[in-house]
Enzyme design. Structure first.
Site, PDB file in Angstrom:
ATOM      1  N   ASP A  20      56.966  39.959  37.310  1.00 39.84           N
ATOM      2  CA  ASP A  20      56.833  39.784  35.887  1.00 39.84           C
ATOM      3  C   ASP A  20      58.283  39.647  35.267  1.00 39.84           C
ATOM      4  O   ASP A  20      58.380  39.993  33.971  1.00 39.84           O
ATOM      5  CB  ASP A  20      56.066  40.698  35.201  1.00 39.84           C
ATOM      6  CG  ASP A  20      54.536  40.817  35.603  1.00 39.84           C
ATOM      7  OD1 ASP A  20      54.299  40.104  36.677  1.00 39.84           O
ATOM      8  OD2 ASP A  20      53.677  41.401  35.222  1.00 39.84           O
ATOM      9  N   LYS A  70      48.964  36.234  37.532  1.00 38.03           N
ATOM     10  CA  LYS A  70      47.963  37.344  37.599  1.00 38.03           C
ATOM     11  C   LYS A  70      47.512  37.682  36.365  1.00 38.03           C
ATOM     12  O   LYS A  70      48.129  37.571  35.201  1.00 38.03           O
ATOM     13  CB  LYS A  70      48.500  38.795  38.090  1.00 38.03           C
ATOM     14  CG  LYS A  70      49.775  39.227  37.385  1.00 38.03           C
ATOM     15  CD  LYS A  70      50.571  40.199  38.162  1.00 38.03           C
ATOM     16  CE  LYS A  70      51.677  41.101  37.520  1.00 38.03           C
ATOM     17  NZ  LYS A  70      51.350  41.637  36.478  1.00 38.03           N
ATOM     18  N   CYS A  76      53.246  47.265  34.876  1.00 41.51           N
ATOM     19  CA  CYS A  76      53.026  46.513  36.084  1.00 41.51           C
ATOM     20  C   CYS A  76      53.676  46.871  37.240  1.00 41.51           C
ATOM     21  O   CYS A  76      53.090  46.640  38.304  1.00 41.51           O
ATOM     22  CB  CYS A  76      53.336  44.996  35.556  1.00 41.51           C
ATOM     23  SG  CYS A  76      52.366  44.321  34.240  1.00 41.51           S
TER      24      CYS A  76
HETATM   25  N1  TIU Z   1      54.542  43.204  33.263  1.00 40.32           N
HETATM   26  C1  TIU Z   1      54.167  44.252  32.712  1.00 40.32           C
HETATM   27  O1  TIU Z   1      54.511  45.522  32.574  1.00 40.32           O
HETATM   28  N2  TIU Z   1      52.996  43.955  31.389  1.00 40.32           N
HETATM   29  C2  TIU Z   1      53.138  44.742  30.301  1.00 40.32           C
HETATM   30  O2  TIU Z   1      52.404  44.571  29.303  1.00 40.32           O
HETATM   31  N3  TIU Z   1      53.941  45.789  30.173  1.00 40.32           N
HETATM   32  C3  TIU Z   1      54.363  46.517  28.973  1.00 40.32           C
HETATM   33  O3  TIU Z   1      55.161  47.582  29.115  1.00 40.32           O
HETATM   34  N4  TIU Z   1      53.810  46.351  28.011  1.00 40.32           N
END
Ligand code: TIU
Length: 228
Positions: free
Chosen positions: A26, A131, A164
């Protein structure tokens, strides 16, 4: 290439490049740049920039060593049909998932904010996993892709450490993958959560896996290439 030994905690981890994938979680504009999902939640997105250069190092070495490289992105279909109502309703963000923002609709596939940052753009042939959740295995074909390639070990980079990255490592660990988090290639909006998140992975003899870093990862792969 023969099996390698990557310095890590709680101890070195054996890496067979043919069975190892670099998984980058991500690293999207929605999390790293102003105007995206991360900022709508009230976070200082500048804190995530520190993971970009180390991840670039890890990515370059993985590509040079011929490792499978997998990128993931969190986001939803434009009609939000794959977004659980509980996720859409969560918290009090300045903009909700699907709302229009300066990088397009928040956390929606196909929008500029959904793209991986330019420095870490996927190369042709590298799988990109879209995802809907925090974990990269939930409702995706990641497990199938890894098993088809004979991968049993994941070197994991990305954001955020305790959300994530952690969810994915936990999912992978339960599926039998050996995971090593590259600590400086991960980042959080909460530096304490980042630090403790890495500690949680390697505690208890490596309850979820190992923790190493981009320099050790690059040096180990480079030494193997010179010896080959
Ligand atoms: N990719 C991921 O970690 N999604 C989140 O929403 N992370 C946050 O820390 N908000």
């Amino acid at each position: 290439m023969a099996e390698l030994s990557l310095p890590a905690e709680p101890g070195p981890i054996a890496l067979d490049p043919a069975r190892t994938a670099l998984v980058i979680i991500d690293m999207q504009r929605d999390f790293l740049e102003p105007g995206g999902f991360g900022e709508t939640l009230g976070n200082d997105v500048a804190l995530l920039q520190r993971a970009v250069d180390p991840t670039k190092t890890a990515l370059g070495s993985a590509r040079a060593a011929g490792l499978l490289v997998v990128h993931t992105r969190e986001g939803h279909r434009p009609d939000l049909a794959d977004a659980p109502p509980a996720k859409l309703a969560r918290g009090a963000p300045s903009r909700r998932i699907g709302d229009a923002g300066p990088m397009g609709r928040i956390l929606v596939r196909g929008e500029p904010g959904h793209e991986i940052v330019a420095e870490l753009a996927p190369a042709p042939g590298e799988p990109v996993i879209d995802k809907p959740g925090k974990g990269a295995f939930y409702e995706t074909d990641l497990d199938l892709i890894l098993r088809n390639r004979g991968v049993d070990t994941l070197a994991v980079c990305g954001v955020t450490t305790e959300v994530c990255v952690h969810t994915t490592i936990r999912e992978a660990n339960d599926r039998g993958y050996r995971c090593v988090a590259l600590g400086d290639c991960c980042a959080s909006y909460f530096p304490d959560f980042h630090r403790v998140g890495l500690e949680m992975i390697k505690a208890q003899g490596g309850i979820f896996g190992w923790v190493s870093g981009s320099a050790a990862f690059a040096a180990t792969l480079a030494a193997a290439r010179r010896a080959a």
